[in-house]
Design an enzyme around this catalytic site. Sequence first.
Site, PDB file in Angstrom:
ATOM      1  N   GLY A 237      43.584  44.857  38.781  1.00  0.00           N
ATOM      2  CA  GLY A 237      43.327  43.455  39.048  1.00  0.00           C
ATOM      3  C   GLY A 237      43.140  43.086  40.505  1.00  0.00           C
ATOM      4  N   ARG A 273      38.362  48.237  39.963  1.00  0.00           N
ATOM      5  CA  ARG A 273      37.391  47.525  40.798  1.00  0.00           C
ATOM      6  C   ARG A 273      37.626  47.740  42.291  1.00  0.00           C
ATOM      7  NH1 ARG A 273      34.979  42.680  38.986  1.00  0.00           N
ATOM      8  NH2 ARG A 273      36.690  42.500  37.490  1.00  0.00           N
ATOM      9  N   CYS A 343      13.665  40.691  28.074  1.00  0.00           N
ATOM     10  CA  CYS A 343      13.217  39.460  27.410  1.00  0.00           C
ATOM     11  C   CYS A 343      14.376  38.530  27.080  1.00  0.00           C
ATOM     12  CB  CYS A 343      12.456  39.825  26.149  1.00  0.00           C
ATOM     13  SG  CYS A 343      11.097  40.931  26.517  1.00  0.00           S
ATOM     14  N   GLU A 344      15.011  38.000  28.078  1.00  0.00           N
ATOM     15  CA  GLU A 344      16.114  37.043  27.937  1.00  0.00           C
ATOM     16  C   GLU A 344      16.162  36.198  29.201  1.00  0.00           C
ATOM     17  OE1 GLU A 344      19.718  37.377  26.363  1.00  0.00           O
ATOM     18  OE2 GLU A 344      19.396  39.239  25.251  1.00  0.00           O
ATOM     19  N   TYR A 372      32.105  48.370  37.014  1.00  0.00           N
ATOM     20  CA  TYR A 372      31.611  47.672  35.832  1.00  0.00           C
ATOM     21  C   TYR A 372      30.097  47.447  35.910  1.00  0.00           C
ATOM     22  CZ  TYR A 372      36.633  46.995  35.540  1.00  0.00           C
ATOM     23  OH  TYR A 372      37.986  47.218  35.518  1.00  0.00           O
TER      24      TYR A 372
HETATM   25  N1  LLP Z   1      44.563  48.141  33.622  1.00  0.00           N
HETATM   26  C1  LLP Z   1      44.257  47.454  32.503  1.00  0.00           C
HETATM   27  C2  LLP Z   1      45.222  47.410  31.401  1.00  0.00           C
HETATM   28  C3  LLP Z   1      43.023  46.781  32.408  1.00  0.00           C
HETATM   29  O1  LLP Z   1      42.731  46.103  31.321  1.00  0.00           O
HETATM   30  C4  LLP Z   1      42.103  46.841  33.495  1.00  0.00           C
HETATM   31  C5  LLP Z   1      40.809  46.197  33.416  1.00  0.00           C
HETATM   32  C6  LLP Z   1      42.474  47.581  34.636  1.00  0.00           C
HETATM   33  C7  LLP Z   1      43.710  48.214  34.674  1.00  0.00           C
HETATM   34  C8  LLP Z   1      41.596  47.699  35.839  1.00  0.00           C
HETATM   35  O2  LLP Z   1      41.421  46.448  36.417  1.00  0.00           O
HETATM   36  P1  LLP Z   1      40.663  46.246  37.831  1.00  0.00           P
HETATM   37  O3  LLP Z   1      41.498  46.903  38.890  1.00  0.00           O
HETATM   38  O4  LLP Z   1      39.333  46.878  37.716  1.00  0.00           O
HETATM   39  O5  LLP Z   1      40.585  44.776  37.974  1.00  0.00           O
HETATM   40  N2  LLP Z   1      34.031  44.097  32.997  1.00  0.00           N
HETATM   41  C9  LLP Z   1      34.797  43.142  33.774  1.00  0.00           C
HETATM   42  C10 LLP Z   1      36.163  43.643  34.111  1.00  0.00           C
HETATM   43  C11 LLP Z   1      36.992  44.029  32.902  1.00  0.00           C
HETATM   44  C12 LLP Z   1      38.378  44.511  33.283  1.00  0.00           C
HETATM   45  C13 LLP Z   1      39.073  45.076  32.099  1.00  0.00           C
HETATM   46  N3  LLP Z   1      40.373  45.574  32.369  1.00  0.00           N
HETATM   47  C14 LLP Z   1      34.004  42.790  35.033  1.00  0.00           C
HETATM   48  O6  LLP Z   1      32.901  43.313  35.219  1.00  0.00           O
HETATM   49  O7  LLP Z   1      34.432  41.978  35.848  1.00  0.00           O
END
Ligand code: LLP
Length: 413
Positions: A237, A273, A343-344, A372
């Site tokens: 996060g 991320r 096409c969107e 992502y």
């Molecule tokens: N741990 C869990 C349990 C998670 O669900 C996630 C991400 C992470 C770690 C890693 O989170 P990060 O450090 O990347 O914030 N597709 C979306 C993001 C979906 C995140 C899903 N879970 C986007 O492109 O913003």
Amino acid sequence: MINDSFHYQAGSLWGDGVALDTIAEAVGTPAYVYSATRLLNNVHRLQTAFAPLSPDIHYSIKANGNLALLRLLKDAGLGMDAVSAGEIYRAQQAGVDPAHIVYAGVGKTRTEIAYALAAGVGWFNVESHAELQLLNTLAGETGQTAQVALRLNPGIQAQTHHHIATGHFGAKFGMTPDIIQDILAHRADYAHLHIAGLHIHIGSQLGDVRETVEAVRAAQALAAPYADMRTLNIGGGFPVHYTASDEYPPPEAFATALVPALDGWQLMIEPGRSIVADAGMLLVSVLYIKEQGGQRFVISDGSMTELIRPALYDAIHPVIPVRVSDQAANHEAKPAIVVGPVCESSDVLHRGALLPPLVAGDRLAVMVAGAYGMVMASNYNMRPRPPEVLVEGDTWRVIRRRETWQDVLQFEM
Ligand code: LLP
């Protein structure tokens, strides 16, 4: 966003020691390009920020699972966070020791749990009572003891896009405090589990440190009566800056708030991320310019099939020219809507990029696209997925080749 790795040099954009034009000429566009240097710097930054807690860092494979990147991260000492047996398999193929894998996910199938047990993953992050019982049964059948962290849903609304907030009551994720309390009171019923920690992940791209601290406090209160439960996995996060005007707390701000709060606890984190987003970008080429209805449309060969984030989350990824041949051109920069061939109407890469006059063939860089991006790419409109290139210092190599039409059709009969 320009950073130490993606920077302009004599009017053209480089990734560390390689001109992006060189890569585009060799592999074509669209193409993803990653900087190994930036990737490892991001790891180092997190390691340094949380150093007082000696955190156990598991990279969240879902953000970008390319094997070459996983190998780099494994060699940097990271474990992996997998959300499917497929991701466990992927990590194994990258040479990751399964003991350094945490397996999370709200809907693990029986087959997946059996696979994870056989592989010997280090931790199961469990998200429901029924899953806990199934895991206990399957572990018993194979004579194993599975190490478990219970995922808490603390009922906290994280400040982020509603698609990626996960910690509020009403979200499918985790278990509410009353359920966790009940499970902890009956730990002995699970003969084949070692319930040793709690897990929280209240969302991605978090806007406010205080919500994470609040969630940590809630988890600590639940674990307090049990002296052997001092491992806390706070998920991922940590946000990144997509644009120059973004004001998100840096990892250091999270660390400053959490280090005192977690004294005496073993911290685990699952960043995705923050490790890979700004280490990657998408290279595209201009196909056509179309001016109508008071708008300038830049139609590029990149689209929502390569990068769906602008369409799905209204995400802003800066779009900048790969070549700024003369200063005058820059002064004439005007807003443009950068779109792709799909096409969107949602097929937009940027709704208001400030771009100099462009002609067909000019290349553009869609920045901060390492997380992502490729993992969410699709073959919609029969578009083969793009190649991925890794820059290491002044060398580069293809780490996934461009798909062909034949690749795309191979599973059909
Ligand atoms: N741990 C869990 C349990 C998670 O669900 C996630 C991400 C992470 C770690 C890693 O989170 P990060 O450090 O990347 O914030 N597709 C979306 C993001 C979906 C995140 C899903 N879970 C986007 O492109 O913003």
